[in-house]
Scaffold this active site. Structure first.
Site, PDB file in Angstrom:
ATOM      1  CG  HIS A 246      -4.688   0.766   2.313  1.00  0.00           C
ATOM      2  ND1 HIS A 246      -4.826  -0.581   2.616  1.00  0.00           N
ATOM      3  CD2 HIS A 246      -4.107   1.333   3.396  1.00  0.00           C
ATOM      4  CE1 HIS A 246      -4.340  -0.804   3.822  1.00  0.00           C
ATOM      5  NE2 HIS A 246      -3.909   0.337   4.315  1.00  0.00           N
TER       6      HIS A 246
ATOM      7  CG  HIS B   8      -3.087   0.259   8.042  1.00  0.00           C
ATOM      8  ND1 HIS B   8      -2.549   0.456   6.786  1.00  0.00           N
ATOM      9  CD2 HIS B   8      -2.023   0.108   8.867  1.00  0.00           C
ATOM     10  CE1 HIS B   8      -1.237   0.433   6.851  1.00  0.00           C
ATOM     11  NE2 HIS B   8      -0.891   0.228   8.096  1.00  0.00           N
TER      12      HIS B   8
ATOM     13  CB  CYS C  50      -7.577  -2.192   4.070  1.00  0.00           C
ATOM     14  SG  CYS C  50      -8.276  -1.967   2.413  1.00  0.00           S
TER      15      CYS C  50
END
Length: 392
Positions: free
Chosen positions: A352, A364, A304
């Site tokens: 994240h 993402h 990520c």
């Protein structure tokens, strides 16, 4: 005396009828019920589908957290290795200069020995571990020529600097070893969490996996609904801002009509950010479909923070490697004011991140086993959103 009482027949009676077969069936039922009761705790030990889903999600989040630690340890190790290499090169060069200075002093000692001048003092000097201490205690310097004194000063300086760099290199090597240990530990943690998640998923039946997929579909639908709601709120807010700006411009135009030099329009103050954000988003969109791989920074795969770092690098902005560093690499803005290009961070431990594309959506790299994709920022619920950061 014999008893006149009749013996009781074996078996059981139902409505006065003898039924040995029913007795056997009853005993069998009792045995089966007993077996079921004994087996019940084992069945109860199996987690529900919702519990499995939560456990798997938790394991993936823990793996992401460990991935960030791995990324940080990897970055630290790389920097430390570079520093060690630089120090070792410096030590090698200084050692060479020290040897040259020693050779020059040796030539002076040989010349003095041939003439018989101060041979013992010079020999003692050459054998000393710390020449400066020797010079401080003797009058040898007074008997040396200017050139010899320069050579001695050079030797002492080179020796001192070389010893200092050797100590720094030794300390850096120890730090590098610690960094490598941390890197291995973080890597092992990631692999252990992912293995546990895979093992847990493997216990599900095909029917349970289908039900889990249906639950995920419902969650995505709810996330999309919330994204649409946010998009409407942002659109209404932008409309109100535009109308207010038009009214202000209209008032300024009427009051300043006599000023003919004010006809040119001024670009928005944040136009520079919009230009950079467009470049970052263009890069991110080009990565859609590439696999999530923990620790990866492209070009074939990403995690990520590797994706967001690479996207903004394409726009000329350098971001740190990890999510918990990226969250501090810009200005925090309210979710209601999020703009394309902003970074959206998730969970209390900031494990994240995605890049906002507008209308409640982001690009993402979700988790292992998935691919870079567009998705609602509400993919894991409202409470999962930690913050929004504008990086440039």
């Amino acid at each position: 005396m014999a008893s006149h009482r009749k013996s009781r027949p074996t078996g059981t009676r139902v409505a006065g009828i003898r039924t040995p077969a029913l007795a056997t069936a009853a005993l069998t039922s009792v045995a089966l019920l007993s077996q079921s009761a004994n087996a019940a705790p084992e069945a109860d030990d199996k987690p529900s589908l919702e519990e499995v889903e939560k456990k798997v999600d938790d394991l993936y989040r823990q793996a992401e957290s460990a991935t960030d630690k791995y990324n940080a340890a990897k970055e630290k190790t790389a920097k430390q290795r570079k520093r060690v290499d630089t120090l070792l090169d410096d030590v090698a060069q200084r050692t060479q200069k020290l040897n040259e200075a020693r050779e020059e002093l040796g030539s002076f000692a040989s010349a003095q020995y041939r003439t018989g001048a101060a041979a013992p003092d010079t020999a003692t000097f050459l054998l000393a571990d710390t020449p400066q201490d020797y010079f401080d205690q003797t009058q040898l310097m007074d008997r040396m020529t200017g050139r010899q004194k320069v050579a001695v000063d050079d030797y002492v300086t080179q020796q001192s600097e070389t010893m200092k760099k050797r100590r720094e290199a030794t300390e850096s090597l120890a730090t590098l070893t610690d960094s490598q240990d941390g890197l291995r530990t973080a890597k092992a943690t990631v692999q252990r969490k992912l293995a546990a998640a895979r093992e847990l998923m493997s216990t599900l039946t095909a029917e349970e996996k289908a039900r889990l997929a249906a639950i995920e579909k419902e969650k995505r639908a709810e996330a999309a609904r919330k994204a649409d709601e946010l998009a409407r709120q942002q659109a209404a807010r932008q409309k109100a801002q535009d109308e207010a700006a038009q009214q202000q411009d209209s008032g300024s135009s009427s009051s300043g009509s006599a000023d003919s030099g004010s006809s040119s329009s001024t670009p928005p103050a944040d136009s520079s950010y919009a230009t950079k954000a467009d470049k970052a988003l263009a890069f991110a969109r080009a990565q859609i479909g590439k696999p999530y791989v923990w620790g990866a920074v492209g070009p074939g795969s990403y995690d990520c923070s590797g994706l967001t770092q690479a996207a903004w690098k394409a726009a000329g902005v350098t971001l740190p490697r990890t999510t918990y560093d990226q969250v501090n690499a810009g200005t925090t803005v309210p979710l209601s004011q999020a703009r394309p290009g902003d970074l959206v961070f998730f969970y209390d431990d900031v494990t994240h991140v995605g890049i906002y594309i507008g209308n409640g959506m982001m690009i993402h790299a979700p988790k292992p086993g998935t691919y870079v994709r567009e998705e609602s920022i509400f993919y894991d619920g409202d409470s999962a959103i930690h913050s929004v950061v504008r990086p440039a």
